[in-house]
Design an enzyme around this catalytic site. Sequence first.
Site, PDB file in Angstrom:
ATOM      1  CE  LYS A 198      -7.336  -3.794  -4.129  1.00 50.59           C
ATOM      2  NZ  LYS A 198      -6.299  -2.627  -4.666  1.00 50.59           N
TER       3      LYS A 198
ATOM      4  CE  LYS B 217      -1.926  -1.451   3.922  1.00 55.72           C
ATOM      5  NZ  LYS B 217      -3.439  -1.194   3.735  1.00 55.72           N
ATOM      6  NE  ARG B 218       1.580   6.659  -2.371  1.00 54.20           N
ATOM      7  CZ  ARG B 218       1.531   7.636  -3.144  1.00 54.20           C
ATOM      8  NH1 ARG B 218       0.649   7.593  -4.199  1.00 54.20           N
ATOM      9  NH2 ARG B 218       2.200   8.832  -2.843  1.00 54.20           N
TER      10      ARG B 218
ATOM     11  CB  THR C  19      -9.880  -1.248  -1.530  1.00 55.91           C
ATOM     12  OG1 THR C  19      -8.555  -0.445  -1.948  1.00 55.91           O
ATOM     13  CG2 THR C  19     -11.167  -0.269  -1.528  1.00 55.91           C
TER      14      THR C  19
HETATM   15  C1  PLP Z   1      -5.917  -1.718  -3.780  1.00 57.19           C
HETATM   16  C2  PLP Z   1      -4.938  -0.730  -4.181  1.00 57.19           C
HETATM   17  C3  PLP Z   1      -4.361   0.145  -3.458  1.00 57.19           C
HETATM   18  C4  PLP Z   1      -5.077   0.296  -1.845  1.00 57.19           C
HETATM   19  O1  PLP Z   1      -4.499  -0.187  -1.073  1.00 57.19           O
HETATM   20  P1  PLP Z   1      -4.885  -0.278   0.486  1.00 57.19           P
HETATM   21  O2  PLP Z   1      -4.258  -1.304   1.442  1.00 57.19           O
HETATM   22  O3  PLP Z   1      -6.393  -0.130   0.585  1.00 57.19           O
HETATM   23  O4  PLP Z   1      -4.215   1.130   0.935  1.00 57.19           O
HETATM   24  C5  PLP Z   1      -3.369   0.863  -3.612  1.00 57.19           C
HETATM   25  N1  PLP Z   1      -2.784   0.586  -5.016  1.00 57.19           N
HETATM   26  C6  PLP Z   1      -3.027  -0.352  -5.647  1.00 57.19           C
HETATM   27  C7  PLP Z   1      -2.233  -0.515  -6.850  1.00 57.19           C
HETATM   28  C8  PLP Z   1      -4.081  -1.115  -5.227  1.00 57.19           C
HETATM   29  O5  PLP Z   1      -4.510  -1.971  -6.096  1.00 57.19           O
END
Ligand code: PLP
Length: 831
Positions: free
Chosen positions: A677, A565-566, A673
């Site tokens: 996933k 994630k970021r 999100t």
């Molecule tokens: C789903 C997704 C995110 C969001 O990730 P979080 O864990 O919810 O912060 C960020 N970047 C990409 C490429 C993603 O597919």
Amino acid sequence: MKEHNRSIEKYFSSIGENASEIGRSKADIKKDFLHKLFYHLGRVPALTTDNDLYTALALTVRDRALRQFVRSTEQFAEKDARGVAYFSAEFLPGPHLGNNLLNLEIMEETRQALAELDLDLDHILEQEVEPGLGNGGLGRLASCYMNSMATLGIPAIGYGIRYEFGIFKQEIREGWQSEATDKWLHYGNPWEVMRPEISYEVKFGGRTEAGTSKEGKYFVEWHPESVIKGTAYDTPILGYQSNGIIMRLWKAEAVESFDFSIYNMGDYYRAVEKKLRSENITKVLYPNDENLSGKELRLKQQYFFVSCSLQDMIHLHLLQGRRLNEFHEKFSVQLNDTHPSIAVAELMRLLLDEHDMEWDDAWHITSHTFAYTNHTLLPEALEKWSISLLGRILPRHLELIYEINSRFLEELREKGLNGEQIARMSLIDDHGEQAVRMAHLATVGSYKVNGVSALHSRLLKTQVLNDFAKLWPEKFTNVTNGVAHRRFLALSNPRLASLITEKIGDQWLTDLTSFRELEKYAGDPAFQQQWRKVKLENKKELCKLLAERAGVEVDPAMLFDVQVKRIHEYKRQHLKVLHIIDLYLRIKDGKGEDIAASAFIFAGKAAPGYFMAKLIIRLITAVADLINNDEEVNRKLKVVFLPNFNVKQAQRVYPAADLSEQISMAGKEASGTGNMKFALNGALTIGTLDGANVEIMEEVGEENFFLFGQTTEEVQETKRKGYRPYEFYEENSNIRRVLDFLVSGALGEGDPELFRPLFNNLVQQDQYQLLKDFRSYCEKKEEVFKLWANESEWDRRSILNVARMGKFSSDRSIRDYCENIWNVEPVRLRD
Ligand SMILES: *Cc1c(COP(=O)(O)O)cnc(C)c1O
């Protein structure tokens, strides 16, 4: 052709074809592909490159996607259906090709057609450079919603910005992040259709002048300093088995005629320069988390795309012979965060100044058109634009915002609110430099406001927008985020998808709640074994990527413990690192028997101007270097930082994870999100009660979720009481040992000062309370290790997690938006 004949069905029947016949056979695909390759691209066979093959296949598929779009749009129009415009400054669609093949259900036919030409579909899929037109979660959400809106038959259009350079490409150099420009258009973009005839003028700067017409009507004229043209680029976005909608992105260009005076003076080159400067507006996506206030170009981008989009909607509306005062009955506009919230003032301006409407009518339409999604509670991320900047770039809008505000504040006074409340709610922030609070503008100008998870919506109502929620309780609602499970399971995890389909059929593709049927197999040893095998295969594939991109060899039998994630302090990647150091030190002490062999995988970009986030990346790479090269430890632990996390990589990472790290400080992650996933792909979650984690745990059951850390209320209580992280450092010998290790010189180039800023921050402020949650996190990890040793129990829980993910499809989110916010009905399309 005669008017009554102008329907796609009639055109096709006139040539003896069926409009819904899409050419799905292997032979059709093969023929079209060869035509594209040789006659569209004009390639000589001997000189064909991989990119040619990819482009030819993309064009073959685009024909079919556009056909779906044309048919859908025709039928939406026939029904005169109410529609949705999704305004988002970011879209992160990921690679289109595979997704479109899946949605058109021609993956296998295409694979075979290519195989007959001695070509490998997977190799061609690899060629696609994804459009990185978003930072992360927010942009990805917009794209998941596009897929679900198309699937459900919602008349919808996505409006955004066609950035020439998307989110930067991340490279790791000597352990540090370095940024390179993302030239995603370098080899062309076969998916988009440029629409030179769909363009609008957008004004900037200058001054306004008020007057009274002959009929005695007050009016305002805006004399801009410059005018820029926005041109539409359309990309078809497919739903599963059905519709196509478009994502319409605007590119900025110079207006041909604007600087005629310069031409006349013979200064041709100055005119060209002006053109170049105009194009700057859509040059580059700003990485978030940086201090964006004061970034003039950013404000211009926001206004530019919003103005083009609203003009386009009004144009379409009038073209269909409708009256402007029913605009809000035909459209709902969803504002994805405050980035497009200047739309409230812009629609007012268009209605008042360009369409001669009266204030009350214009306000009625405007405030019944927009709905606003809030995405963050972080105070530093709530957008504000200084009055001086806004007044300089958008003088007319500033006037309108003042007028909206004065009417709004008057309403508050009439309701008997006191001065303090009124100052808190004002659209204008008077502390320090005067600024417009965009979240307030969006809230006042919208008929609905929603947060993105149950917890987040509650906090929005009780804290950040509490005054507004008290004033308009019915305006506030929740829509929990969801993910496009077709992309993030069917497409990216084909092994698991087919195992599931074998067991329960494929209706899950359009109804994720049917996964419930998997529950009854959770304890079945044979099914568990197949389940485990799928995960292992996915892990082997990820290992190849890790070796190739990060140069680290990982044993696929290890526990894959993943945080992608970021990079942000509130997401607490460094909490995971502190734990890894703790494990390392334990093994060095010879006390590591109970530790499961683990691969700790990280990926994510840090905003280029965010020092602490970049230092966290440096810390991860330093710990990776230490551990991966230590023979005593590296059979037990591996640490990997996978560079340049994007959708393409995400699709390879989520399916291979055993453990999902969702460890933000409670109250900070609006939804997340990634958490969905991971769980959808069978990872178990270790997480705090933050964002959608709360609902995920509710769905999968507490006993199938590794919960740790303080709740939001406890976090706030800790802060209120005066949090002193130093006490944890003094009193907890584990914490002290790990933190001291950071500044011992054992990491990095042996420079003990390298991580001093992190050390100091944790010991002195620790605003995200890592030290407070550290013990609880470590204890939970012990449980993880214990469970990992019990394969069948782990698998059982993994199956149950997947079985109970039904709620988190973005199809469900879009249905919620339709029912609670948009009042839009899906259109059932004819075949
Ligand atoms: C789903 C997704 C995110 C969001 O990730 P979080 O864990 O919810 O912060 C960020 N970047 C990409 C490429 C993603 O597919």
